[in-house]
Design an enzyme around this catalytic site. Structure first.
Site, PDB file in Angstrom:
ATOM      1  N   ARG A   1       0.815  -1.214   0.000  1.00  0.00           N
ATOM      2  CA  ARG A   1       0.000   0.000   0.000  1.00  0.00           C
ATOM      3  C   ARG A   1       0.848   1.263   0.000  1.00  0.00           C
ATOM      4  NH1 ARG A   1      -4.072   0.147  -2.264  1.00  0.00           N
ATOM      5  NH2 ARG A   1      -2.945   1.790  -3.325  1.00  0.00           N
TER       6      ARG A   1
ATOM      7  N   LYS B   1       3.097  24.670  -3.314  1.00  0.00           N
ATOM      8  CA  LYS B   1       1.829  24.072  -2.885  1.00  0.00           C
ATOM      9  C   LYS B   1       1.933  22.551  -2.987  1.00  0.00           C
ATOM     10  CE  LYS B   1      -0.808  28.136  -4.258  1.00  0.00           C
ATOM     11  NZ  LYS B   1      -1.840  28.701  -5.175  1.00  0.00           N
TER      12      LYS B   1
ATOM     13  N   LYS C   1       6.062  38.769  -2.413  1.00  0.00           N
ATOM     14  CA  LYS C   1       4.711  38.647  -2.937  1.00  0.00           C
ATOM     15  C   LYS C   1       3.844  39.789  -2.410  1.00  0.00           C
ATOM     16  CE  LYS C   1       3.350  34.584  -4.026  1.00  0.00           C
ATOM     17  NZ  LYS C   1       2.799  33.198  -4.035  1.00  0.00           N
TER      18      LYS C   1
ATOM     19  N   GLU D   1       6.373  39.719  -7.125  1.00  0.00           N
ATOM     20  CA  GLU D   1       5.036  39.539  -7.683  1.00  0.00           C
ATOM     21  C   GLU D   1       4.347  40.900  -7.823  1.00  0.00           C
ATOM     22  OE1 GLU D   1       1.823  36.510  -6.220  1.00  0.00           O
ATOM     23  OE2 GLU D   1       1.447  38.408  -5.197  1.00  0.00           O
TER      24      GLU D   1
ATOM     25  N   ASP E   1       0.701  38.323 -11.686  1.00  0.00           N
ATOM     26  CA  ASP E   1      -0.272  37.483 -10.989  1.00  0.00           C
ATOM     27  C   ASP E   1      -1.697  37.822 -11.402  1.00  0.00           C
ATOM     28  OD1 ASP E   1      -1.016  35.517  -8.991  1.00  0.00           O
ATOM     29  OD2 ASP E   1      -1.692  37.196  -7.753  1.00  0.00           O
TER      30      ASP E   1
END
Length: 287
Positions: free
Chosen positions: A98, A133, A165, A200, A221
């Site tokens: 598994r 992410k 950012k 950004e 962005d």
């Protein structure tokens, strides 16, 4: 990035999680001396990734287990293909099954999805890249899978590059006392020549003040297609242009055609579906 040490750490933790006090089903049903040969079989077509991880999982369960890989990471396969074969003590093969499948299915799913994005951007200069992410603890696995699918990796961690950012710039504007250009110049002055600086922006009018600081990459962005084309023309080769936001299989080709250098796609790792692979015991070999 995906070193033997990282693989071993993750695999052993996963095996312990799955069988903290042993696999009582196999211990009760399977004779200790029984051996098994099993095949990793594709239930659907895709792009393979994680062969080394699959083999390491089997070996971690029992050092005498042997795995033969029939396909390399990055290779495409059809439904029904035998991707690998494993032979060893039956209890260990069943115990590792598994965990080995979970990892190779996810990695192959990422590679397969990445390959779709790469194909849609073909003929342009745009690179398809991943983001941070990723699943905590599995970043090296998932980043390797992106590369298997023909994509590229963004910065590995917060320690690798400066990436300012919108939230960084919001705090800076409120408390820094400096203009964005001056603040970024101050950052640039403190960096080694090998450290990348990316910023950004979410509006066209932010581009020139950022460029004036001598940044390496500008991330546009959530720009519209027209805004991306305008941004590319305005930057005019003075920095790498990255597009981010609203990127999916339906939009990526048009985004790539705007002339951007990089397209970052969080969905490669945060929204991927694991590929359907199975481990089938070779009954003939077991007799």
């Amino acid at each position: 990035m995906l070193t033997p040490q990282i693989i071993d750490t993750v695999v052993r933790a996963a095996l312990t999680e799955d069988a903290p006090w042993g696999d009582i089903t196999s211990q009760l049903l399977i004779p200790a001396e029984a051996r098994a040969t099993a095949n990793l079989v594709a239930r659907e077509p895709g792009v393979f990734s994680g062969g080394g991880v699959f083999a390491a999982t089997m070996t971690a369960a029992d050092a005498t287990t042997e795995t033969a890989l029939h396909i390399a990471d990055g290779e495409a396969f059809e439904k029904g293909a035998v991707l690998a074969s494993v032979t060893g003590p039956a209890r260990s093969v069943l115990q590792a099954e598994r965990v080995a499948l979970n990892l190779v299915q996810r990695m192959s799913g990422i590679a397969t999805l990445t390959a779709q994005y790469v194909a849609l951007a073909a003929g342009t200069k745009a690179r398809i890249v991943d983001t941070r992410k990723t699943t905590p603890g599995l970043r090296a696995f998932e980043r390797h899978a992106v590369a298997s699918g023909g994509g590229h990796n963004h910065r590995y961690s917060l320690s690798d590059a400066v990436m300012a950012k919108d939230n960084h710039l919001a705090v800076l504007t409120a408390h820094g006392g400096l203009s964005v250009t001056d603040a970024l110049r101050a950052v640039r002055a403190q960096l080694s020549h090998t450290t990348h600086l990316e910023v950004e922006v979410d509006r066209i009018d932010q581009i020139e003040p950022v460029l004036a600081a001598g940044v390496d990459t500008i991330m546009l962005d959530n720009f519209s297609l027209d805004e991306l084309r305008e941004g590319v023309a305005l930057i005019a080769g003075r920095a790498i242009v990255e597009a981010s936001g609203n990127v999916n299989l339906n939009t990526v080709a048009a985004i790539a055609a705007t002339g951007v250098d990089v397209i970052s796609v969080g969905a490669l790792t945060h929204s991927v579906r694991s590929l359907d692979l199975g481990l089938d015991v070779d009954v003939t070999a077991a007799r």
